[in-house]
Design a protein around this motif. Sequence first.
Motif, PDB file in Angstrom:
ATOM      1  N   UNK A   1       0.627  -1.075  -2.332  1.00  0.00           N
ATOM      2  CA  UNK A   1       0.624  -2.018  -1.574  1.00  0.00           C
ATOM      3  C   UNK A   1       1.103  -1.717  -0.161  1.00  0.00           C
ATOM      4  N   UNK A   2       0.645  -2.197   0.822  1.00  0.00           N
ATOM      5  CA  UNK A   2       1.085  -1.896   2.167  1.00  0.00           C
ATOM      6  C   UNK A   2       2.078  -2.903   2.554  1.00  0.00           C
ATOM      7  N   UNK A   3       3.371  -2.403   3.070  1.00  0.00           N
ATOM      8  CA  UNK A   3       4.499  -3.110   3.583  1.00  0.00           C
ATOM      9  C   UNK A   3       4.108  -3.529   5.012  1.00  0.00           C
ATOM     10  N   UNK A   4       4.002  -2.256   5.759  1.00  0.00           N
ATOM     11  CA  UNK A   4       3.942  -2.411   7.159  1.00  0.00           C
ATOM     12  C   UNK A   4       2.465  -2.688   7.760  1.00  0.00           C
ATOM     13  N   UNK A   5       2.467  -3.704   8.944  1.00  0.00           N
ATOM     14  CA  UNK A   5       1.215  -3.825   9.563  1.00  0.00           C
ATOM     15  C   UNK A   5       0.652  -2.611  10.047  1.00  0.00           C
ATOM     16  N   UNK A   6      -0.719  -2.469  10.152  1.00  0.00           N
ATOM     17  CA  UNK A   6      -1.468  -1.319  10.547  1.00  0.00           C
ATOM     18  C   UNK A   6      -1.008  -1.144  12.016  1.00  0.00           C
ATOM     19  N   UNK A   7      -0.522  -1.839  13.164  1.00  0.00           N
ATOM     20  CA  UNK A   7      -0.212  -1.565  14.407  1.00  0.00           C
ATOM     21  C   UNK A   7       1.058  -0.948  14.237  1.00  0.00           C
TER      22      UNK A   7
END
Length: 201
Positions: A1-7
């Motif tokens: 699960x990704x916590x941080x936005x891609x930017x």
Amino acid sequence: MKILPRSIEKLIESFEKLPGIGPKTASRLTFYLLHVPQGQLDEFSEALTTLKTSTVYCSKCLNIGENNPCVICESLERDETSICVVEQPIDILSLEKTGKYNGVYHVLHGAINPLNNIGPDEIHIAELLLRVKSGKIKEVILATNASMEGEATAMYIRRELNMQNTKCKVTRLAHGLPVGGDLEYADEVTLSKALEGRTEF
């Protein structure tokens, strides 16, 4: 699960590519920028965008400037008979801050480093030798770093100048103890250089 936005991830990865910046510092810088006003971010972005497009290499000394030739080479107040050889353009800033040198410079853009496949042809030594060949130069000051690579580069340049039979004087910046430094913290090489370069008091 990704916590941080891609930017945010992309910016952290970009910072990590910079020398001396690890993952923690890259994250701190990214989150700091997240909280600055948009106007400040726009200024930062523009400074990065124009970094390369607004700068040129000086055709005489290979320093970085806004114009060619650079402000130092263009100045009529500089002594063109003295060339101070440095590894990087940032070294010029350090020397100029002293206010003690009024000659011109030559930037090598590196140092001889066989382990990284950087030989004399990969840095701008040939251009320096051409400048000295003109016959106007009275002194070449070797201001390369006091590292193995810097010493090897200085020795190579001195040898090449001797082979050219130039009449100019070749000098090396003195090495030794920094002002405010304690003897007990100095390494053997620094102490040796300080003893060799001692002057009358």
